[in-house]
Design a protein around this motif. Sequence first.
Motif, PDB file in Angstrom:
ATOM      1  N   THR A  26       0.832  -1.202   0.000  1.00  0.00           N
ATOM      2  CA  THR A  26       0.000   0.000   0.000  1.00  0.00           C
ATOM      3  C   THR A  26       0.863   1.246   0.000  1.00  0.00           C
ATOM      4  N   LEU A  27       1.932   1.223   0.779  1.00  0.00           N
ATOM      5  CA  LEU A  27       2.851   2.360   0.809  1.00  0.00           C
ATOM      6  C   LEU A  27       3.460   2.604  -0.557  1.00  0.00           C
ATOM      7  N   TYR A  28       3.950   1.542  -1.178  1.00  0.00           N
ATOM      8  CA  TYR A  28       4.645   1.702  -2.457  1.00  0.00           C
ATOM      9  C   TYR A  28       3.700   2.117  -3.586  1.00  0.00           C
ATOM     10  N   ARG A  29       2.413   1.785  -3.466  1.00  0.00           N
ATOM     11  CA  ARG A  29       1.461   2.264  -4.471  1.00  0.00           C
ATOM     12  C   ARG A  29       1.289   3.767  -4.377  1.00  0.00           C
ATOM     13  N   ARG A  30       1.409   4.293  -3.154  1.00  0.00           N
ATOM     14  CA  ARG A  30       1.205   5.727  -2.944  1.00  0.00           C
ATOM     15  C   ARG A  30       2.511   6.516  -3.044  1.00  0.00           C
ATOM     16  N   TRP A  31       3.564   5.995  -2.457  1.00  0.00           N
ATOM     17  CA  TRP A  31       4.868   6.671  -2.432  1.00  0.00           C
ATOM     18  C   TRP A  31       5.941   5.679  -2.883  1.00  0.00           C
ATOM     19  N   PRO A  32       6.498   5.871  -4.048  1.00  0.00           N
ATOM     20  CA  PRO A  32       7.434   4.881  -4.591  1.00  0.00           C
ATOM     21  C   PRO A  32       8.772   4.805  -3.877  1.00  0.00           C
TER      22      PRO A  32
END
Length: 204
Positions: free
Chosen positions: A53-59
């Motif tokens: 979820t984090l990587y979908r929002r902040w790479p």
Amino acid sequence: MTDSTATPRKGRPRNADADRAILAATRAVLAELGWGGLTMGDVAVRAGVAKTTLYRRWPSKNDLVVSAVAVLFDELEMADLGSLRADIEAVVRQFADLLALPESQAALLALFAEATRDPALRQRVREAIIEPQKCLVRQGRAAAQARGELPPDTSPAQAREDVDIIFDTIAGAVEHRILITGEPASPEWITRFTTLLLTPLTQP
């Protein structure tokens, strides 16, 4: 007021509550572990979301931390209170109150320290935090010019330079007062600072 999140990607709609939890968790982990100790996994656990979820929002970690700090400035505003003095005192007070928060202090100090070693991060800080906040200076300056308190611009270049200098003066003084010396920005200090700032600004 600020670019507090990374550019949205196509797909599932963003969840505002999840975003707030992630950014708050980022600041908490940053305060406890510092820049070097912060990982995306730690933030995901603290926020109660999946790491994906984090990587979908902040790479990247850089994007995440910049967003977590930038969102703190969302509530700052330059209200038109009828005079340049009142406008400056109000925004300085808001800024000082924000910097007095422990989470703000820890996050800003860690971010700025890392940015001195990472040119790409420094550029991201300018884009997501510094430039949006200069809008406050432009708003206050334009209102003062409309009231006749400040002279009109002589050129776009002069206007940009004036905005940069005013912003640097306010941000530098308040950050040094709160973050470096640890002294409070008392009402008396804000009044005196505003007087010193206004004297050259309002001279013909």
